[in-house]
Design a protein around this motif. Structure first.
Motif, PDB file in Angstrom:
ATOM      1  N   THR A 121       0.825  -1.207   0.000  1.00 16.34           N
ATOM      2  CA  THR A 121       0.000   0.000   0.000  1.00 16.34           C
ATOM      3  C   THR A 121       0.857   1.253   0.000  1.00 16.34           C
ATOM      4  O   THR A 121       0.685   2.142  -0.835  1.00 16.34           O
ATOM      5  N   ASP A 122       1.756   1.352   0.955  1.00 20.97           N
ATOM      6  CA  ASP A 122       2.649   2.514   0.988  1.00 20.97           C
ATOM      7  C   ASP A 122       3.871   2.197   1.834  1.00 20.97           C
ATOM      8  O   ASP A 122       3.953   1.165   2.497  1.00 20.97           O
ATOM      9  N   MET A 123       4.811   3.129   1.794  1.00 20.70           N
ATOM     10  CA  MET A 123       6.050   3.002   2.548  1.00 20.70           C
ATOM     11  C   MET A 123       6.268   4.300   3.310  1.00 20.70           C
ATOM     12  O   MET A 123       6.300   5.383   2.716  1.00 20.70           O
ATOM     13  N   GLY A 124       6.387   4.209   4.614  1.00 16.81           N
ATOM     14  CA  GLY A 124       6.583   5.395   5.424  1.00 16.81           C
ATOM     15  C   GLY A 124       8.046   5.776   5.536  1.00 16.81           C
ATOM     16  O   GLY A 124       8.948   4.960   5.303  1.00 16.81           O
ATOM     17  N   GLY A 125       8.284   7.020   5.901  1.00 14.43           N
ATOM     18  CA  GLY A 125       9.640   7.481   6.103  1.00 14.43           C
ATOM     19  C   GLY A 125      10.137   7.142   7.507  1.00 14.43           C
ATOM     20  O   GLY A 125       9.478   6.457   8.282  1.00 14.43           O
ATOM     21  N   THR A 126      11.328   7.643   7.813  1.00  8.75           N
ATOM     22  CA  THR A 126      11.926   7.414   9.122  1.00  8.75           C
ATOM     23  C   THR A 126      12.274   8.763   9.751  1.00  8.75           C
ATOM     24  O   THR A 126      11.916   9.818   9.228  1.00  8.75           O
ATOM     25  N   THR A 127      12.991   8.717  10.853  1.00 12.73           N
ATOM     26  CA  THR A 127      13.415   9.954  11.506  1.00 12.73           C
ATOM     27  C   THR A 127      14.355  10.770  10.615  1.00 12.73           C
ATOM     28  O   THR A 127      14.514  11.970  10.830  1.00 12.73           O
ATOM     29  N   HIS A 128      14.966  10.114   9.607  1.00  2.36           N
ATOM     30  CA  HIS A 128      16.005  10.775   8.805  1.00  2.36           C
ATOM     31  C   HIS A 128      15.702  10.859   7.317  1.00  2.36           C
ATOM     32  O   HIS A 128      16.361  11.633   6.614  1.00  2.36           O
ATOM     33  N   TYR A 129      14.745  10.062   6.831  1.00  3.24           N
ATOM     34  CA  TYR A 129      14.498  10.024   5.395  1.00  3.24           C
ATOM     35  C   TYR A 129      13.003  10.084   5.086  1.00  3.24           C
ATOM     36  O   TYR A 129      12.198   9.401   5.729  1.00  3.24           O
ATOM     37  N   LEU A 130      12.667  10.916   4.105  1.00  2.86           N
ATOM     38  CA  LEU A 130      11.318  10.981   3.570  1.00  2.86           C
ATOM     39  C   LEU A 130      11.231  10.077   2.354  1.00  2.86           C
ATOM     40  O   LEU A 130      12.190   9.953   1.582  1.00  2.86           O
ATOM     41  N   VAL A 131      10.065   9.453   2.190  1.00  8.15           N
ATOM     42  CA  VAL A 131       9.846   8.558   1.055  1.00  8.15           C
ATOM     43  C   VAL A 131       8.858   9.201   0.093  1.00  8.15           C
ATOM     44  O   VAL A 131       7.774   9.625   0.496  1.00  8.15           O
ATOM     45  N   THR A 132       9.250   9.284  -1.169  1.00 10.89           N
ATOM     46  CA  THR A 132       8.347   9.770  -2.214  1.00 10.89           C
ATOM     47  C   THR A 132       7.942   8.591  -3.074  1.00 10.89           C
ATOM     48  O   THR A 132       8.788   7.863  -3.597  1.00 10.89           O
ATOM     49  N   GLN A 133       6.640   8.389  -3.201  1.00 11.40           N
ATOM     50  CA  GLN A 133       6.133   7.277  -4.009  1.00 11.40           C
ATOM     51  C   GLN A 133       5.255   7.825  -5.125  1.00 11.40           C
ATOM     52  O   GLN A 133       4.504   8.773  -4.944  1.00 11.40           O
ATOM     53  N   GLU A 134       5.366   7.235  -6.286  1.00 11.01           N
ATOM     54  CA  GLU A 134       4.682   7.753  -7.470  1.00 11.01           C
ATOM     55  C   GLU A 134       3.176   7.551  -7.400  1.00 11.01           C
ATOM     56  O   GLU A 134       2.406   8.338  -7.956  1.00 11.01           O
ATOM     57  N   HIS A 135       2.732   6.500  -6.755  1.00  8.62           N
ATOM     58  CA  HIS A 135       1.293   6.228  -6.673  1.00  8.62           C
ATOM     59  C   HIS A 135       1.021   5.349  -5.463  1.00  8.62           C
ATOM     60  O   HIS A 135       1.937   4.815  -4.847  1.00  8.62           O
ATOM     61  N   ARG A 136      -0.253   5.235  -5.132  1.00 13.28           N
ATOM     62  CA  ARG A 136      -0.691   4.416  -4.016  1.00 13.28           C
ATOM     63  C   ARG A 136      -1.881   3.577  -4.459  1.00 13.28           C
ATOM     64  O   ARG A 136      -2.839   4.146  -4.982  1.00 13.28           O
ATOM     65  N   PRO A 137      -1.840   2.247  -4.340  1.00 10.22           N
ATOM     66  CA  PRO A 137      -0.769   1.474  -3.729  1.00 10.22           C
ATOM     67  C   PRO A 137       0.520   1.476  -4.557  1.00 10.22           C
ATOM     68  O   PRO A 137       0.508   1.811  -5.740  1.00 10.22           O
ATOM     69  N   LEU A 138       1.590   1.077  -3.911  1.00  9.97           N
ATOM     70  CA  LEU A 138       2.880   1.048  -4.597  1.00  9.97           C
ATOM     71  C   LEU A 138       2.919   0.004  -5.696  1.00  9.97           C
ATOM     72  O   LEU A 138       3.545   0.212  -6.737  1.00  9.97           O
ATOM     73  N   GLY A 139       2.282  -1.122  -5.456  1.00 13.52           N
ATOM     74  CA  GLY A 139       2.284  -2.186  -6.450  1.00 13.52           C
ATOM     75  C   GLY A 139       1.677  -3.459  -5.894  1.00 13.52           C
ATOM     76  O   GLY A 139       1.448  -3.574  -4.684  1.00 13.52           O
ATOM     77  N   VAL A 140       1.393  -4.394  -6.784  1.00 16.07           N
ATOM     78  CA  VAL A 140       0.787  -5.668  -6.386  1.00 16.07           C
ATOM     79  C   VAL A 140       1.586  -6.817  -6.983  1.00 16.07           C
ATOM     80  O   VAL A 140       1.823  -6.859  -8.202  1.00 16.07           O
ATOM     81  N   LEU A 141       2.027  -7.716  -6.130  1.00 17.62           N
ATOM     82  CA  LEU A 141       2.630  -8.967  -6.591  1.00 17.62           C
ATOM     83  C   LEU A 141       1.480  -9.941  -6.823  1.00 17.62           C
ATOM     84  O   LEU A 141       0.904 -10.482  -5.877  1.00 17.62           O
TER      85      LEU A 141
END
Length: 280
Positions: A189-209
């Motif tokens: 569905t998505d990927m969160g960032g951390t205390t040090h890095y922001l995550v930019t994702q092109e779409h949500r959900p990220l993908g489906v296997l």
């Protein structure tokens, strides 16, 4: 003569066994001494927690060792403490805890826990004491839920940082690799960032296997979340990225994904350079 000696030896051994005293049963906690459980950010990456001891009396209590015991987690050997605790609202004793006991059938309920320790007061020898932990303990509830959620997703697929990451201006670009392990369609569905890095994702959900697919590649872009020197000095959870995933459209669960050490080093160098703090 040898037969007589052997007979006497066996008789002595049997006599010793028959007269040995059984081990003493666990004792009740000393009056005014109790424990609770806590966890700092620095504990999470190394699978440790704090046994927070409270002593409301003027009698110092010596803790020789400490151990967490609960059916919800594997029991590890006692952790040496060697700590004398005087009157205190809270003194922490850090211990490792075992892996959560998870089931492929779903998330288990947390079971009651105790802290087992060898303690003494005054000149007495340390004795085994069982401290009750209020049930359900909120920390153990969270730890069990998080580990077993990850376990359930990993039954279907592994989620890892891909090997190819490249700097693009002030952005670090790469991929997550999702690899089939078991049946079911796995949705990231998505990927969160951390205390040090922001995550930019092109779409949500990220993908489906998809159920018939063996591997999925998901593009990810990272940028620094903070650019102060203190942030880089306190990078305890910098690389613990939470990824939300589900199987066959079921409940979303969180998997913590961390890059391998060589990529961590590259990300630190990149972030320092992107923040104008040196590096590379």
């Amino acid at each position: 003569m040898k037969r007589i000696t052997l007979a006497l030896t066996m008789a002595a051994l049997l006599t010793g066994c028959s007269t040995s005293e059984p081990s003493s049963p666990p004792a009740a906690p000393p009056a005014g001494v109790s424990v609770s459980l806590a966890q700092y950010r620095s504990d999470e990456p190394v699978h440790t927690l704090q046994v927070a001891v409270r002593n409301t009396t003027d009698t110092p209590v010596y803790f020789a060792d400490v151990q967490l015991v609960t059916p919800s987690f594997a029991t590890l050997p006692p952790q040496r403490a060697d700590a004398t605790i005087k009157r205190t609202q809270r003194t922490d004793l850090r211990i490792p805890y075992g892996a959560a006991k998870c089931s492929p059938q779903g998330l288990p309920e947390v079971q009651p826990a105790t802290v087992v320790a060898h303690v003494s007061t005054g000149s007495e020898q340390p004795r085994k004491v069982i401290f009750p932990v209020p049930h359900p303990d909120p920390l153990l509830v969270r730890l069990l839920r998080d580990e077993c959620s990850e376990f359930l997703i990993k039954q279907a697929a592994s989620i890892e940082f891909g090997p190819d990451w490249q700097e693009s201006g002030k952005v670090m670009r790469g991929n997550l690799i999702v690899t089939r392990r078991g049946p079911g369609a796995v949705t990231l569905t998505d990927m969160g960032g951390t205390t040090h890095y922001l995550v930019t994702q092109e779409h949500r959900p990220l993908g489906v296997l998809q159920a018939a697919a063996q591997q999925l590649t998901v593009p990810i872009a990272l940028t620094p979340a903070r650019c102060d020197g203190h942030a880089f000095a306190e990078a305890k959870k910098a690389f613990l990225f939470p990824v939300r995933a589900s199987i066959d459209g079921g409940e979303e669960r969180v998997v913590i994904v961390a890059p391998p050490k060589p990529l961590q080093d590259r990300l630190i160098t990149y972030a320092l350079k992107a923040c104008g703090l040196g590096g590379g």
